[in-house]
Motif scaffolding. Sequence first.
Motif, PDB file in Angstrom:
ATOM      1  N   CYS A   1      -9.406 -11.699 -27.540  1.00  0.00           N
ATOM      2  CA  CYS A   1     -10.087 -12.810 -28.200  1.00  0.00           C
ATOM      3  C   CYS A   1     -10.139 -13.972 -27.224  1.00  0.00           C
ATOM      4  O   CYS A   1      -9.105 -14.386 -26.700  1.00  0.00           O
ATOM      5  CB  CYS A   1      -9.347 -13.230 -29.465  1.00  0.00           C
ATOM      6  N   LEU A   2     -11.332 -14.483 -26.960  1.00  0.00           N
ATOM      7  CA  LEU A   2     -11.484 -15.698 -26.158  1.00  0.00           C
ATOM      8  C   LEU A   2     -11.605 -16.860 -27.137  1.00  0.00           C
ATOM      9  O   LEU A   2     -12.705 -17.282 -27.511  1.00  0.00           O
ATOM     10  CB  LEU A   2     -12.699 -15.606 -25.229  1.00  0.00           C
TER      11      LEU A   2
ATOM     12  N   ASN B   1      -4.882 -16.218 -20.164  1.00  0.00           N
ATOM     13  CA  ASN B   1      -5.445 -17.367 -19.458  1.00  0.00           C
ATOM     14  C   ASN B   1      -5.674 -18.526 -20.418  1.00  0.00           C
ATOM     15  O   ASN B   1      -5.917 -18.324 -21.608  1.00  0.00           O
ATOM     16  CB  ASN B   1      -6.782 -16.979 -18.811  1.00  0.00           C
ATOM     17  N   ILE B   2      -5.577 -19.736 -19.882  1.00  0.00           N
ATOM     18  CA  ILE B   2      -5.982 -20.942 -20.602  1.00  0.00           C
ATOM     19  C   ILE B   2      -6.932 -21.707 -19.686  1.00  0.00           C
ATOM     20  O   ILE B   2      -6.570 -22.039 -18.561  1.00  0.00           O
ATOM     21  CB  ILE B   2      -4.784 -21.845 -20.955  1.00  0.00           C
ATOM     22  N   PHE B   3      -8.124 -21.949 -20.171  1.00  0.00           N
ATOM     23  CA  PHE B   3      -9.105 -22.730 -19.417  1.00  0.00           C
ATOM     24  C   PHE B   3      -9.415 -23.979 -20.231  1.00  0.00           C
ATOM     25  O   PHE B   3      -9.950 -23.885 -21.338  1.00  0.00           O
ATOM     26  CB  PHE B   3     -10.375 -21.910 -19.185  1.00  0.00           C
ATOM     27  N   SER B   4      -9.049 -25.138 -19.709  1.00  0.00           N
ATOM     28  CA  SER B   4      -9.265 -26.396 -20.426  1.00  0.00           C
ATOM     29  C   SER B   4     -10.153 -27.323 -19.614  1.00  0.00           C
ATOM     30  O   SER B   4      -9.987 -27.433 -18.402  1.00  0.00           O
ATOM     31  CB  SER B   4      -7.929 -27.084 -20.704  1.00  0.00           C
ATOM     32  N   ASP B   5     -11.084 -27.971 -20.300  1.00  0.00           N
ATOM     33  CA  ASP B   5     -11.989 -28.905 -19.644  1.00  0.00           C
ATOM     34  C   ASP B   5     -11.884 -30.266 -20.313  1.00  0.00           C
ATOM     35  O   ASP B   5     -12.131 -30.395 -21.518  1.00  0.00           O
ATOM     36  CB  ASP B   5     -13.424 -28.387 -19.703  1.00  0.00           C
ATOM     37  N   GLN B   6     -11.522 -31.280 -19.532  1.00  0.00           N
ATOM     38  CA  GLN B   6     -11.278 -32.607 -20.091  1.00  0.00           C
ATOM     39  C   GLN B   6     -12.550 -33.258 -20.630  1.00  0.00           C
ATOM     40  O   GLN B   6     -12.546 -33.836 -21.729  1.00  0.00           O
ATOM     41  CB  GLN B   6     -10.661 -33.510 -19.000  1.00  0.00           C
TER      42      GLN B   6
ATOM     43  N   ARG C   1     -12.469 -29.129 -24.644  1.00  0.00           N
ATOM     44  CA  ARG C   1     -12.566 -27.771 -25.174  1.00  0.00           C
ATOM     45  C   ARG C   1     -11.694 -26.851 -24.317  1.00  0.00           C
ATOM     46  O   ARG C   1     -11.682 -26.978 -23.089  1.00  0.00           O
ATOM     47  CB  ARG C   1     -14.026 -27.301 -25.123  1.00  0.00           C
ATOM     48  N   SER C   2     -10.989 -25.954 -24.964  1.00  0.00           N
ATOM     49  CA  SER C   2     -10.183 -24.970 -24.248  1.00  0.00           C
ATOM     50  C   SER C   2     -10.558 -23.570 -24.704  1.00  0.00           C
ATOM     51  O   SER C   2     -10.900 -23.355 -25.876  1.00  0.00           O
ATOM     52  CB  SER C   2      -8.683 -25.194 -24.494  1.00  0.00           C
ATOM     53  N   VAL C   3     -10.475 -22.637 -23.769  1.00  0.00           N
ATOM     54  CA  VAL C   3     -10.670 -21.225 -24.077  1.00  0.00           C
ATOM     55  C   VAL C   3      -9.365 -20.505 -23.757  1.00  0.00           C
ATOM     56  O   VAL C   3      -8.927 -20.491 -22.610  1.00  0.00           O
ATOM     57  CB  VAL C   3     -11.834 -20.612 -23.278  1.00  0.00           C
ATOM     58  N   ILE C   4      -8.744 -19.946 -24.780  1.00  0.00           N
ATOM     59  CA  ILE C   4      -7.463 -19.261 -24.644  1.00  0.00           C
ATOM     60  C   ILE C   4      -7.723 -17.762 -24.764  1.00  0.00           C
ATOM     61  O   ILE C   4      -8.211 -17.291 -25.804  1.00  0.00           O
ATOM     62  CB  ILE C   4      -6.469 -19.718 -25.724  1.00  0.00           C
ATOM     63  N   THR C   5      -7.433 -17.014 -23.702  1.00  0.00           N
ATOM     64  CA  THR C   5      -7.676 -15.572 -23.695  1.00  0.00           C
ATOM     65  C   THR C   5      -6.432 -14.849 -24.196  1.00  0.00           C
ATOM     66  O   THR C   5      -5.402 -14.818 -23.525  1.00  0.00           O
ATOM     67  CB  THR C   5      -8.036 -15.071 -22.287  1.00  0.00           C
TER      68      THR C   5
ATOM     69  N   THR D   1     -25.352 -26.852  -4.577  1.00  0.00           N
ATOM     70  CA  THR D   1     -24.393 -26.589  -5.647  1.00  0.00           C
ATOM     71  C   THR D   1     -22.980 -26.848  -5.133  1.00  0.00           C
ATOM     72  O   THR D   1     -22.743 -26.864  -3.922  1.00  0.00           O
ATOM     73  CB  THR D   1     -24.505 -25.142  -6.160  1.00  0.00           C
ATOM     74  N   LEU D   2     -22.067 -27.055  -6.076  1.00  0.00           N
ATOM     75  CA  LEU D   2     -20.689 -27.398  -5.711  1.00  0.00           C
ATOM     76  C   LEU D   2     -19.704 -26.330  -6.156  1.00  0.00           C
ATOM     77  O   LEU D   2     -18.528 -26.600  -6.350  1.00  0.00           O
ATOM     78  CB  LEU D   2     -20.316 -28.744  -6.338  1.00  0.00           C
ATOM     79  N   GLY D   3     -20.196 -25.097  -6.315  1.00  0.00           N
ATOM     80  CA  GLY D   3     -19.307 -23.997  -6.674  1.00  0.00           C
ATOM     81  C   GLY D   3     -19.424 -23.602  -8.132  1.00  0.00           C
ATOM     82  O   GLY D   3     -20.101 -24.249  -8.927  1.00  0.00           O
ATOM     83  N   LYS D   4     -18.751 -22.499  -8.461  1.00  0.00           N
ATOM     84  CA  LYS D   4     -18.790 -21.968  -9.822  1.00  0.00           C
ATOM     85  C   LYS D   4     -17.378 -21.813 -10.347  1.00  0.00           C
ATOM     86  O   LYS D   4     -16.406 -21.793  -9.591  1.00  0.00           O
ATOM     87  CB  LYS D   4     -19.491 -20.605  -9.862  1.00  0.00           C
ATOM     88  N   ALA D   5     -17.270 -21.704 -11.657  1.00  0.00           N
ATOM     89  CA  ALA D   5     -15.992 -21.442 -12.309  1.00  0.00           C
ATOM     90  C   ALA D   5     -16.201 -20.348 -13.345  1.00  0.00           C
ATOM     91  O   ALA D   5     -17.027 -20.493 -14.245  1.00  0.00           O
ATOM     92  CB  ALA D   5     -15.460 -22.706 -12.974  1.00  0.00           C
ATOM     93  N   LEU D   6     -15.493 -19.240 -13.177  1.00  0.00           N
ATOM     94  CA  LEU D   6     -15.497 -18.183 -14.182  1.00  0.00           C
ATOM     95  C   LEU D   6     -14.391 -18.511 -15.177  1.00  0.00           C
ATOM     96  O   LEU D   6     -13.224 -18.604 -14.805  1.00  0.00           O
ATOM     97  CB  LEU D   6     -15.251 -16.825 -13.533  1.00  0.00           C
ATOM     98  N   ILE D   7     -14.758 -18.702 -16.432  1.00  0.00           N
ATOM     99  CA  ILE D   7     -13.781 -19.096 -17.445  1.00  0.00           C
ATOM    100  C   ILE D   7     -13.063 -17.841 -17.927  1.00  0.00           C
ATOM    101  O   ILE D   7     -13.537 -17.138 -18.812  1.00  0.00           O
ATOM    102  CB  ILE D   7     -14.461 -19.825 -18.616  1.00  0.00           C
TER     103      ILE D   7
END
Length: 328
Positions: A13-14, A49-54, A58-62, A291-297
């Motif tokens: 579950c993401l 994983n925990i991906f949080s964006d200030q 919003r956070s995505v918890i895997t 571009t300034l790069g990518k982020a895979l969540i």
Amino acid sequence: MSSSRLGLRLAACLLNISEARRKHIVEKIAKAALLEKKGQRHPEVSVLNIFSDQDYNRSVITIAASIDELGNSVLAACLETFQSVNMEVQEGIHPCLGAVDLIPIYPLCGVGVEECGAVARNLAESLILHVPGCSVFLFGEADLPAKRSLVQRRKQLGWFTRRDFSALERDLGATPARRCGLTGVGASPYVMNCNVTIDSEDLALGKEIASAIRGSNVNGLKGVQAMAFPHEGKIEIACNVESFEAHSTAETYKDSQYMVYTVLGNRFSYVSPQYIETRVRELAREKGLSTLGKALIGFTPEECKNCAEHAIRENIGEFWKTREGVFM
């Protein structure tokens, strides 16, 4: 050793929650997913994983677990979220409808998407029983018989602009409480989330690029949905990357544009995050930008499966702590 030989039947579950700025709250929610009712850590569950964006708040918890335990684990995390996140005061750039905004269930190994749909429906029913004011909309394999996609449901609900919860048409639960909002629950083949930042503050230009790469565009990328947001002084192209049916084997391997993931003999094809970044870079260059790069969540589907197998085999509940750059 293969997952079948390990005897693992795993799903993920993401979990998307409308909180990122209070790190201790996000971690408390993640840790809740690991505990059984008696407070003991469950050996068949891991937070990968925990991906949080200030800016997005919003956070995505895997959360990965055996299919038999995933529903209870996600429910525990949701209960903690509803106690800690109040939609009446929540602020952030990213669209959202609920404190727990989205609960997508994905098969990893030894499990079909239909079984994930059954877990999602049971979870939705448990949520409205346990949380007064919680309301749910269903999508994908949880939305029977129509099986409407998440994109369809979000458009119907006005996800991009709506904050008048009283007018939302839910599938389960009472009128959404302002504190809780509306929660999406569903199941589908794995969906990747990939963001690419362009070196610009021009939101209109970002929206133009996002439109160009959407799968709904005749020249877009298959299975890709994209939106543009202001982000840390630049513009971020945020993409959901869904699987699609390839018409030929050659198509799924051409120029490394695509990747393939197989569950129970079913092949799911995806545009690779690397190619999404390449295409955004090309479109930005046409505008004189870089571009300034990518982020895979989180992970690709294969990475998620491999990490889940390792974490559960080795009984590593807080797997996210072994990864660098967790709060990105």
